[in-house]
Design an enzyme around this catalytic site. Structure first.
Site, PDB file in Angstrom:
ATOM      1  N   HIS A 258      18.398  45.032  67.359  1.00  0.00           N
ATOM      2  CA  HIS A 258      18.038  43.628  67.529  1.00  0.00           C
ATOM      3  C   HIS A 258      18.706  42.781  68.396  1.00  0.00           C
ATOM      4  CE1 HIS A 258      16.983  44.666  63.151  1.00  0.00           C
ATOM      5  NE2 HIS A 258      18.027  45.417  63.085  1.00  0.00           N
TER       6      HIS A 258
HETATM    7  C1  BDR Z   1      21.150  41.482  62.420  1.00  0.00           C
HETATM    8  O1  BDR Z   1      22.071  41.933  61.351  1.00  0.00           O
HETATM    9  C2  BDR Z   1      23.128  42.551  61.748  1.00  0.00           C
HETATM   10  O2  BDR Z   1      23.504  43.640  60.914  1.00  0.00           O
HETATM   11  C3  BDR Z   1      22.914  43.284  63.152  1.00  0.00           C
HETATM   12  O3  BDR Z   1      23.989  43.221  63.971  1.00  0.00           O
HETATM   13  C4  BDR Z   1      21.948  42.173  63.633  1.00  0.00           C
HETATM   14  O4  BDR Z   1      22.398  40.953  64.195  1.00  0.00           O
HETATM   15  C5  BDR Z   1      19.649  42.260  62.037  1.00  0.00           C
HETATM   16  O5  BDR Z   1      19.213  41.734  60.929  1.00  0.00           O
END
Ligand code: BDR
Ligand code: CA
Length: 327
Positions: A258
């Site tokens: 992400h």
């Molecule tokens: C987001 O949640 C976190 O666990 C990850 O780093 C990312 O920023 C994804 O949903």
């Protein structure tokens, strides 16, 4: 909720005037946060990583700030200051994702701390100082630091050159069916940021929701190939990804990265398509808490929501850039 019409991939127009060369990353490392920092460090001809601010999130603030120091060392950027920000959400109960990122936040991979410690200035004050210099802010954790900066200095909406956020979901969640982690963890902060209407229309926040980040997954072959490339950075990233377990990993056939996509947008906007929408965030208690509501029909949009990703181009470029750090 109004969903976007499906359409062929049309890259978002490159907007160099709305992205500064210097960027700040507000993060909660976190495995994909670590990869986001490494990606920024791997593109010195396009962006200069000016500072890193840490927030609570995937693990507690003491660990996220320390992990940011470890990752800057791995990236060969001991000069980048790391500032600790807010240790908890505005009003919500603390919620973490150690079950996904490991108890140490880096998939159980132990890294040296490297030179230098955590800088003295508070993360929120650093975001404001960076805004005064017109820098682009890439926020890839819960939005607590960003919200507090905006509460303290509402003019930051016109001072940060651009705000790029990883968070939310139009049609999906990953903590609940309705809510994505960064928004769910501090919905009041997210609402403060995403319902601000002071952004310049030409430089509205860019939002990467799960609907976009789920489009480009790192396959087992991609990870094995990265590890085989031989360098310390690539082997470390592959090891971290080995300890990174999102509930959807097995079902989707790859791992989500992400946060690296939000950094990628500042360098390669041509890899993504986006549509304008007006955003709200549900802060009520109950099943919809943390939901991002996107109205793609609004005549008064407040964000550009990424809806499409050129996945092969993104994953190929990401690998090439990580390999370059080992050269
Ligand atoms: C987001 O949640 C976190 O666990 C990850 O780093 C990312 O920023 C994804 O949903
Ligand atoms: Ca994150």
């Amino acid at each position: 909720m109004t969903e976007p019409q499906s359409a062929p991939f049309t890259p978002s127009p490159a907007a160099p005037s709305t992205v500064s060369r210097d960027i700040v990353i507000d993060c909660d490392p976190g495995i994909d946060d670590a990869i986001a920092i490494l990606l920024a460090a791997a593109c010195p001809d396009r962006v200069r990583l000016s500072s890193i601010t840490a927030t609570h999130g995937n693990v507690g603030l003491a660990l996220t700030a320390r992990n940011a120091c470890k990752v800057r060392a791995l990236a060969g950027r001991p000069d980048v200051p790391v500032h600790a920000g807010c240790p908890r959400p505005l009003t919500a109960r603390v919620h973490d994702a150690a079950h996904i990122h490991g108890g140490n936040g880096l998939g159980g991979v132990e890294l040296p701390d490297g030179e230098g410690g955590i800088a003295a200035a508070h993360g929120v004050d650093t975001l404001i100082a960076e805004g005064e210099r017109g820098r682009t802010l890439v926020a890839v954790g819960p939005l607590t630091n960003v919200a507090v900066a905006l509460i303290k200095r509402p003019d930051m909406a016109t001072r940060w050159r651009r705000l790029v956020i990883m968070g939310g979901g139009v049609a999906t969640g990953n903590v609940t069916p309705a809510a994505e982690f960064n928004i769910f963890t501090d919905p009041e902060a997210a609402r403060t940021v995403l319902t601000t209407t002071d952004w310049p229309q030409a430089a509205r926040p860019v939002l990467f929701p799960l609907d976009a980040t789920h489009q480009a997954l790192l396959s087992p072959d991609w990870i094995a190939d990265l590890a085989a490339s031989g360098g310390a950075v690539c082997r470390t990233v592959a090891a971290m990804l080995g300890g990174y377990e999102t509930p959807s990993t097995a079902a989707r056939g790859g791992k989500c990265v992400h946060d690296a996509m939000a950094v990628a947008w500042t360098i390669r906007p041509d890899l993504f398509e986006a549509r304008a929408a007006r955003i709200d965030v549900v802060t009520d208690s109950g099943a919809s808490r943390g939901r991002t509501v996107a109205d793609f029909t609004s005549r008064e949009p407040t964000a550009d929501i990424v809806t499409g990703v050129d996945a092969p181009a993104f994953t190929g470029w990401l690998k090439e850039r990580l390999v370059s750090l080992d050269a």
